[in-house]
Design a protein around this motif. Structure first.
Motif, PDB file in Angstrom:
ATOM      1  N   UNK A 133      17.928  -9.150 -26.748  1.00  0.00           N
ATOM      2  CA  UNK A 133      16.599  -9.046 -26.139  1.00  0.00           C
ATOM      3  C   UNK A 133      15.711 -10.207 -26.561  1.00  0.00           C
ATOM      4  N   UNK A 134      15.764 -10.541 -27.843  1.00  0.00           N
ATOM      5  CA  UNK A 134      14.937 -11.628 -28.357  1.00  0.00           C
ATOM      6  C   UNK A 134      15.325 -12.951 -27.714  1.00  0.00           C
ATOM      7  N   UNK A 135      16.614 -13.195 -27.525  1.00  0.00           N
ATOM      8  CA  UNK A 135      17.055 -14.434 -26.874  1.00  0.00           C
ATOM      9  C   UNK A 135      16.448 -14.557 -25.480  1.00  0.00           C
ATOM     10  N   UNK A 136      16.465 -13.461 -24.733  1.00  0.00           N
ATOM     11  CA  UNK A 136      15.880 -13.486 -23.378  1.00  0.00           C
ATOM     12  C   UNK A 136      14.379 -13.734 -23.429  1.00  0.00           C
ATOM     13  N   UNK A 137      13.704 -13.040 -24.343  1.00  0.00           N
ATOM     14  CA  UNK A 137      12.256 -13.205 -24.458  1.00  0.00           C
ATOM     15  C   UNK A 137      11.891 -14.604 -24.944  1.00  0.00           C
ATOM     16  N   UNK A 138      12.723 -15.149 -25.796  1.00  0.00           N
ATOM     17  CA  UNK A 138      12.498 -16.510 -26.283  1.00  0.00           C
ATOM     18  C   UNK A 138      12.669 -17.516 -25.147  1.00  0.00           C
ATOM     19  N   UNK A 139      13.679 -17.306 -24.319  1.00  0.00           N
ATOM     20  CA  UNK A 139      13.905 -18.188 -23.165  1.00  0.00           C
ATOM     21  C   UNK A 139      12.728 -18.128 -22.190  1.00  0.00           C
ATOM     22  N   UNK A 140      12.075 -16.964 -22.118  1.00  0.00           N
ATOM     23  CA  UNK A 140      10.916 -16.799 -21.244  1.00  0.00           C
ATOM     24  C   UNK A 140       9.617 -17.276 -21.893  1.00  0.00           C
ATOM     25  N   UNK A 141       9.705 -17.724 -23.141  1.00  0.00           N
ATOM     26  CA  UNK A 141       8.514 -18.236 -23.830  1.00  0.00           C
ATOM     27  C   UNK A 141       7.585 -17.148 -24.343  1.00  0.00           C
ATOM     28  N   UNK A 142       8.076 -15.919 -24.467  1.00  0.00           N
ATOM     29  CA  UNK A 142       7.214 -14.811 -24.889  1.00  0.00           C
ATOM     30  C   UNK A 142       7.276 -14.535 -26.391  1.00  0.00           C
ATOM     31  N   UNK A 143       8.356 -14.962 -27.038  1.00  0.00           N
ATOM     32  CA  UNK A 143       8.480 -14.834 -28.490  1.00  0.00           C
ATOM     33  C   UNK A 143       9.114 -16.099 -29.040  1.00  0.00           C
TER      34      UNK A 143
END
Length: 178
Positions: free
Chosen positions: A97-107
């Protein structure tokens, strides 16, 4: 009970239970009165919340992580282990989940300056803006979903659901001991 929510007859779960009683009278299906309705309610709940998350470009899984970070308060960060405990997801699941959110610039992930073994997940400014917007829409949406219940009924249901969660945990422990 709120107007329009009274049932005139049996609901779908009542009908399913009656069919089971006719076909397998030797099996106690009474738990279906709780879990059948809980299951059906969950899918109806998803029908209401998924569009809110989609409107903001996130998933329910992303909401879990972003909201856990937001609830932590400034600096809006947690370790993967802390996130896993709060979201009931494994640390491996949190990593995805974090990888996806990181790719989206959210975390972003950042190391602890005092302990190189510790990595934190932190909301970015964009992530904070997204979760704050989602929270407003999500919680007002949830309030609308409870329109058919009085405040007393809401409190009773919340207490019963809390007891159900405990019962499920006790059943898990008892099963593990078998």
């Amino acid at each position: 009970m709120a107007r329009g929510t009274d049932r005139l007859g049996p609901d779908a779960v009542d009908l399913l239970m009656e069919q089971w009683r006719q076909q397998r009278p030797d099996v106690d299906v009474s738990a279906m009165a709780v879990f059948g309705r809980l299951h059906r309610d969950f899918y109806r709940y998803l029908d209401h919340i998924v569009p809110v998350f989609e409107k903001h470009g996130i998933s329910m899984a992303a909401f879990d992580v972003l909201s856990a970070l937001r609830r932590s308060g400034p600096p809006f960060r947690r370790t993967a282990g802390e996130l896993a405990n709060q979201t009931l997801v494994t640390t491996g699941g949190i990593t995805l989940r974090v990888k996806r959110l990181e790719a989206d610039g959210l975390v972003i992930r950042e190391g602890d300056p005092h302990d190189g073994r510790v990595v934190y997940v932190r909301l970015t400014d964009a992530g904070l803006a997204v979760i704050d917007a989602v929270v407003e829409d999500h919680f007002s949406n949830e309030q609308r979903m409870l329109v058919g219940l009085t405040m007393t009924e809401r409190k009773q249901l919340a207490q019963l659901l809390s007891r159900l969660e405990l019962s499920l945990e006790l059943a898990k422990i008892a099963h593990a001991e078998d």
